[in-house]
Design a protein around this motif. Structure first.
Motif, PDB file in Angstrom:
ATOM      1  N   GLU A   1       0.835  -1.212   0.000  1.00  0.00           N
ATOM      2  CA  GLU A   1       0.000   0.000   0.000  1.00  0.00           C
ATOM      3  C   GLU A   1       0.865   1.255   0.000  1.00  0.00           C
ATOM      4  O   GLU A   1       0.533   2.252  -0.652  1.00  0.00           O
ATOM      5  N   LEU A   2       1.961   1.205   0.722  1.00  0.00           N
ATOM      6  CA  LEU A   2       2.917   2.317   0.717  1.00  0.00           C
ATOM      7  C   LEU A   2       3.462   2.533  -0.695  1.00  0.00           C
ATOM      8  O   LEU A   2       3.457   3.654  -1.205  1.00  0.00           O
ATOM      9  N   ALA A   3       3.905   1.461  -1.330  1.00  0.00           N
ATOM     10  CA  ALA A   3       4.460   1.559  -2.689  1.00  0.00           C
ATOM     11  C   ALA A   3       3.408   2.032  -3.690  1.00  0.00           C
ATOM     12  O   ALA A   3       3.688   2.889  -4.541  1.00  0.00           O
ATOM     13  N   ASP A   4       2.194   1.495  -3.598  1.00  0.00           N
ATOM     14  CA  ASP A   4       1.125   1.891  -4.523  1.00  0.00           C
ATOM     15  C   ASP A   4       0.743   3.356  -4.334  1.00  0.00           C
ATOM     16  O   ASP A   4       0.523   4.078  -5.315  1.00  0.00           O
ATOM     17  N   GLY A   5       0.649   3.793  -3.088  1.00  0.00           N
ATOM     18  CA  GLY A   5       0.319   5.195  -2.815  1.00  0.00           C
ATOM     19  C   GLY A   5       1.393   6.143  -3.323  1.00  0.00           C
ATOM     20  O   GLY A   5       1.094   7.208  -3.870  1.00  0.00           O
ATOM     21  N   ALA A   6       2.643   5.743  -3.146  1.00  0.00           N
ATOM     22  CA  ALA A   6       3.753   6.565  -3.635  1.00  0.00           C
ATOM     23  C   ALA A   6       3.728   6.651  -5.160  1.00  0.00           C
ATOM     24  O   ALA A   6       3.941   7.724  -5.742  1.00  0.00           O
ATOM     25  N   LYS A   7       3.453   5.534  -5.809  1.00  0.00           N
ATOM     26  CA  LYS A   7       3.382   5.505  -7.275  1.00  0.00           C
ATOM     27  C   LYS A   7       2.267   6.425  -7.777  1.00  0.00           C
ATOM     28  O   LYS A   7       2.458   7.181  -8.736  1.00  0.00           O
ATOM     29  N   ALA A   8       1.115   6.377  -7.142  1.00  0.00           N
ATOM     30  CA  ALA A   8      -0.001   7.243  -7.531  1.00  0.00           C
ATOM     31  C   ALA A   8       0.344   8.711  -7.328  1.00  0.00           C
ATOM     32  O   ALA A   8       0.011   9.566  -8.168  1.00  0.00           O
ATOM     33  N   LEU A   9       1.039   9.011  -6.242  1.00  0.00           N
ATOM     34  CA  LEU A   9       1.425  10.396  -5.961  1.00  0.00           C
ATOM     35  C   LEU A   9       2.437  10.899  -6.990  1.00  0.00           C
ATOM     36  O   LEU A   9       2.334  12.032  -7.470  1.00  0.00           O
ATOM     37  N   ARG A  10       3.397  10.054  -7.363  1.00  0.00           N
ATOM     38  CA  ARG A  10       4.357  10.453  -8.405  1.00  0.00           C
ATOM     39  C   ARG A  10       3.629  10.733  -9.720  1.00  0.00           C
ATOM     40  O   ARG A  10       3.899  11.744 -10.388  1.00  0.00           O
ATOM     41  N   ALA A  11       2.703   9.856 -10.086  1.00  0.00           N
ATOM     42  CA  ALA A  11       1.946  10.049 -11.336  1.00  0.00           C
ATOM     43  C   ALA A  11       1.166  11.360 -11.292  1.00  0.00           C
ATOM     44  O   ALA A  11       1.140  12.109 -12.289  1.00  0.00           O
TER      45      ALA A  11
END
Length: 179
Positions: free
Chosen positions: A35-45
């Motif tokens: 969830e941490l990795a997915d949230g970070a990926k969404a924020l970068r996008a």
């Protein structure tokens, strides 16, 4: 001739401090590593889309960090002191232990964080990497390559932002007992 525009980096927290909330949820055990990795990926996008919408022709990659970019660089090139190697040396447990320390009786771990120091003459801080005697440098993380490919897959022209080797060494210190 066309003019290209870019920036050196972008604030990583998010407009509503999403990264801070996500990282704190992870630390509290309320969010998983995925969830941490997915949230970070969404924020970068979201950040790359915002930058492109404002006319940037190249988006910076490598400027995103869960904690600090000096720690990211040290971690990426294998500057991980021995006291953290008992942890998941390639994963988030060791990374965050270097940033915050880790005291966990259940797994028999009690390690302090790295020293924190002011970033030059600002109110910002970074974690001070510790260079041991016989230190070897080896790629231990593909974070910047992964983020470069992530941006490219979304259709952006990506430009890596990295802390250089001279700066990394200048911001580091000799490990306790090192010459």
């Amino acid at each position: 001739m066309s003019l290209k525009s870019t920036i050196l980096g972008f604030p990583r927290m998010g407009s509503d401090r999403q990264l801070k909330k996500l990282v704190e949820a992870f630390w509290a055990g309320k969010a998983t590593e995925q969830e941490l990795a997915d949230g970070a990926k969404a924020l970068r996008a979201e950040h790359w889309a915002l930058q492109a919408s404002h006319g940037l022709s190249e988006v910076p990659v490598g400027d995103f960090s869960y904690y600090d970019h000096v720690l990211d660089t040290a971690f990426a090139v294998g500057i991980i002191p021995a006291r953290y190697r008992q942890l998941d040396a390639a994963g988030t447990q060791a990374y965050f232990a270097m940033a915050r320390g880790l005291q966990d009786k259940a797994i028999g771990v009690d390690v302090p964080s790295l020293e924190m120091k002011k970033w030059f003459d600002t109110n910002y801080h970074y974690m001070v990497p510790e260079i041991a005697d016989g230190q070897t440098f080896a790629l231990g993380s593909t974070k910047i390559v992964d983020e470069f490919n992530e941006a490219r897959a979304l259709g952006y022209v990506a430009r890596p932002v990295v802390l250089g080797p001279v700066s990394l060494l200048a911001l580091s210190k000799a490990a306790k007992g090192a010459a």
